[in-house]
Design a protein around this motif. Structure first.
Motif, short mmCIF file in Angstrom:
data_model
loop_
_atom_site.label_atom_id
_atom_site.label_comp_id
_atom_site.label_asym_id
_atom_site.label_seq_id
_atom_site.Cartn_x
_atom_site.Cartn_y
_atom_site.Cartn_z
N THR A 1 -18.76 -14.64 14.62
CA THR A 1 -18.24 -14.36 16.12
C THR A 1 -18.83 -13.52 16.93
OG1 THR A 1 -16.74 -12.59 14.98
CG2 THR A 1 -15.93 -14.64 14.94
N VAL A 2 -18.73 -13.18 18.01
CA VAL A 2 -19.38 -12.46 19.06
C VAL A 2 -19.33 -10.91 18.37
CG1 VAL A 2 -19.50 -11.30 21.28
CG2 VAL A 2 -19.29 -13.62 20.96
N ILE A 3 -17.93 -10.46 17.89
CA ILE A 3 -17.77 -9.08 17.48
C ILE A 3 -18.61 -8.78 16.24
CG2 ILE A 3 -16.14 -7.50 16.46
CD1 ILE A 3 -13.97 -8.84 18.38
N SER A 4 -18.32 -10.13 15.51
CA SER A 4 -19.30 -9.91 14.23
C SER A 4 -20.76 -9.49 14.26
CB SER A 4 -18.87 -10.98 13.12
OG SER A 4 -19.24 -10.66 11.86
N ALA A 5 -21.22 -10.40 15.50
CA ALA A 5 -22.70 -10.54 15.57
C ALA A 5 -23.27 -9.20 16.35
CB ALA A 5 -23.16 -11.65 16.39
N GLU A 6 -22.56 -8.78 17.15
CA GLU A 6 -22.91 -7.83 18.13
C GLU A 6 -22.33 -6.22 17.63
OE1 GLU A 6 -24.80 -8.37 20.42
OE2 GLU A 6 -24.45 -10.23 20.64
N VAL A 7 -21.40 -6.19 16.97
CA VAL A 7 -20.66 -4.96 16.42
C VAL A 7 -20.99 -4.50 15.03
CG1 VAL A 7 -18.65 -3.54 16.35
CG2 VAL A 7 -19.28 -5.03 18.29
N ALA A 8 -20.62 -5.42 13.95
CA ALA A 8 -20.59 -4.93 12.87
C ALA A 8 -22.10 -4.77 12.12
CB ALA A 8 -19.92 -6.06 12.08
N GLY B 1 -24.08 -1.31 13.33
CA GLY B 1 -23.62 0.02 13.53
C GLY B 1 -23.31 0.36 14.96
N ALA B 2 -22.90 -0.28 15.80
CA ALA B 2 -22.92 -0.22 17.47
C ALA B 2 -21.94 0.82 17.67
CB ALA B 2 -22.50 -1.58 17.93
N ILE C 1 -14.11 1.23 12.70
CA ILE C 1 -14.53 2.18 14.05
C ILE C 1 -14.00 3.84 13.83
CG2 ILE C 1 -14.58 2.54 16.38
CD1 ILE C 1 -13.39 -0.32 16.72
N ARG C 2 -15.17 4.59 13.71
CA ARG C 2 -15.01 5.95 13.42
C ARG C 2 -14.70 6.61 14.58
NH1 ARG C 2 -17.14 9.78 9.73
NH2 ARG C 2 -17.67 7.95 8.47
N ALA C 3 -13.66 7.30 14.63
CA ALA C 3 -12.96 7.72 16.23
C ALA C 3 -13.64 9.18 16.12
CB ALA C 3 -11.41 8.06 15.80
N GLU C 4 -14.84 9.07 16.86
CA GLU C 4 -15.62 10.18 17.24
C GLU C 4 -15.23 10.96 18.32
OE1 GLU C 4 -19.79 9.29 16.77
OE2 GLU C 4 -19.24 8.38 15.03
N MET C 5 -14.95 10.22 19.40
CA MET C 5 -14.14 10.87 20.89
C MET C 5 -12.88 10.18 20.96
SD MET C 5 -17.51 11.31 23.21
CE MET C 5 -16.71 10.32 24.50
N VAL C 6 -11.92 11.04 21.21
CA VAL C 6 -10.54 10.44 21.31
C VAL C 6 -9.76 10.98 22.65
CG1 VAL C 6 -8.31 10.10 20.41
CG2 VAL C 6 -10.12 10.21 18.93
N THR C 7 -9.57 10.30 23.50
CA THR C 7 -9.04 10.66 24.81
C THR C 7 -7.83 10.00 25.21
OG1 THR C 7 -11.53 10.82 25.62
CG2 THR C 7 -9.75 10.97 27.22
N GLY C 8 -6.98 10.67 25.26
CA GLY C 8 -5.36 9.95 25.74
C GLY C 8 -4.72 10.54 27.02
N PHE C 9 -4.12 9.94 27.70
CA PHE C 9 -3.59 10.40 28.86
C PHE C 9 -1.92 9.60 28.76
CE2 PHE C 9 -7.69 11.02 29.76
CZ PHE C 9 -7.77 12.15 30.29
#
Length: 144
Positions: free
Chosen positions: A56-63, A66-67, A122-130
């Motif tokens: 899949t696109v996610i698998s090819a581009e992300v996994a 280490g994107a 996905i390692r949550a390095e920056m978390v922004t919430g509003f």
């Protein structure tokens, strides 16, 4: 329509709300351009976990690479103009430990057909919430 204020959420509150959302969107780079895909997910120890199929696109581009990705989910009431939005930025990697991956697979049932055997964290390095909340009136109380 009543005015609203934008209230910044703590990391803990943002991740709690993210965990309550059934669907989020993963944002990644494909052919040097931004790409977005909706996915179901779980939040485990402050990280986002999704499933994908090889090819899949996610698998090819992300996994495999280490994107650096973003992940966003929200819940908005357009009539009341209330709700929240959370964005997480971090590195996505395949979960390679077989027991850990099996544990995630048991907890995260894909919405799409297919096995979705790959587990991506996905390692949550920056978390922004509003959160959109009723605006405070000039005397300091909320206007509802």
């Amino acid at each position: 329509m009543t005015a609203r204020d934008l209230k910044e959420l703590s990391r803990a509150d943002a991740l709690r709300l993210l965990a309550s959302a059934p669907i989020g969107r993963i944002v990644f780079t494909r052919h040097a351009l931004p790409a977005v895909r909706p996915v179901n997910h779980i939040v485990v120890d402050g990280h986002i976990v999704i499933r994908s199929d090889p090819g899949t696109v996610i698998s090819a581009e992300v996994a495999p690479s280490g994107a650096v990705v973003a992940f966003e989910a929200d819940e908005l009431d357009v009539e009341e103009r209330l709700g929240w939005s959370v964005i997480v930025t971090g590195v996505a990697r395949l979960v390679e430990d077989p027991e850990e991956a099996a544990s995630y697979r048991a907890r995260l049932i894909p919405w799409l057909a297919g096995d979705r055997d790959q587990v991506i964290r996905i390692r949550a390095e920056m978390v922004t919430g509003f959160e959109l909340v009723p605006a405070a009136s000039p005397n300091g109380s909320s206007s509802v």
